[in-house]
Design an enzyme around this catalytic site. Sequence first.
Site, short mmCIF file in Angstrom:
data_model
loop_
_atom_site.label_atom_id
_atom_site.label_comp_id
_atom_site.label_asym_id
_atom_site.label_seq_id
_atom_site.Cartn_x
_atom_site.Cartn_y
_atom_site.Cartn_z
N LYS A 1 0.82 -1.22 0.00
CA LYS A 1 0.00 0.00 0.00
C LYS A 1 0.86 1.28 0.00
CE LYS A 1 -2.39 0.88 3.77
NZ LYS A 1 -1.82 2.13 4.31
N ARG B 1 15.01 -10.98 12.92
CA ARG B 1 14.55 -10.12 14.01
C ARG B 1 13.23 -10.66 14.55
NH1 ARG B 1 13.76 -4.18 12.46
NH2 ARG B 1 11.90 -5.28 11.83
N ARG C 1 12.26 -12.30 6.00
CA ARG C 1 13.34 -11.32 6.08
C ARG C 1 14.44 -11.76 7.05
NH1 ARG C 1 11.67 -5.67 5.40
NH2 ARG C 1 12.48 -5.35 7.47
N ARG D 1 0.03 -10.48 13.17
CA ARG D 1 -0.19 -9.13 12.63
C ARG D 1 -1.21 -9.16 11.48
NH1 ARG D 1 4.49 -6.15 9.38
NH2 ARG D 1 3.47 -4.16 8.99
N ARG E 1 -9.82 3.78 9.45
CA ARG E 1 -9.34 2.45 9.78
C ARG E 1 -10.47 1.59 10.35
NH1 ARG E 1 -4.00 1.05 10.45
NH2 ARG E 1 -3.29 3.19 10.31
#
Length: 217
Positions: A14, A161, A128, A172, A89
């Site tokens: 986005k 991480r 990642r 999430r 939102r």
Amino acid sequence: MKFVVLMGGPGAGKGTQAKQLEEALSLPQIATGDLFREHLRNKSELGELARTFMDKGELVPDEVTVAMVKDRLSRPDCAHGALMDGFPRTVPQAEAFERLLHEMGEQVSIAPYIHVASEVLLQRLAGRWTCKTCGHVYHVLFNPPQKEGVCDLDGGELYQRDDDTEETQKRRIEVYFKQTAPLLDYYRNKGMLAEINGEQSIDQVQNDLIEAIRNSH
Ligand SMILES: [Zn+2]
């Protein structure tokens, strides 16, 4: 005027799309995070009001956010509309935004939703790996190191991480879908929702977005 409410989950691209759309359509991108930072930095009345809630560890009420959006929309660069990024939102925010536009004799032109399946989002977000030595970030699928677990640049060890682990990202994504489903229904019921296939190249997604926005009223 065009008022575009751009939606898309974490990893849907986005932010990248919004930046390109801002140029292609000459509509300013309005992100409430930026507005908050600006008002806090300038110590504006709204910024100071927001701070009283933040200092208490409370959520800033929608009225404050909406007032910041209203102030932002009154600036000259919004003469032809705006590209909303991350606001509204929630459904109450969408209703407040609708009232605000109504006062201006306007309405939401279109609410494009960049749709990417949750498995694909997870692949994008959870792959990642970061170099312990130089901080360079790799992705197992899209930008893998030549040798697994080793930095191409300095031979440093790669680690994941906490934020990048599959478990964290999965949660999430779930939270995003749960929070956003009512908002998608809201715009779908009003005939304003445009589902954009986000599992295409960045350019193709951009083309689809531009076409949907140009064809909106
Ligand atoms: Zn390195």
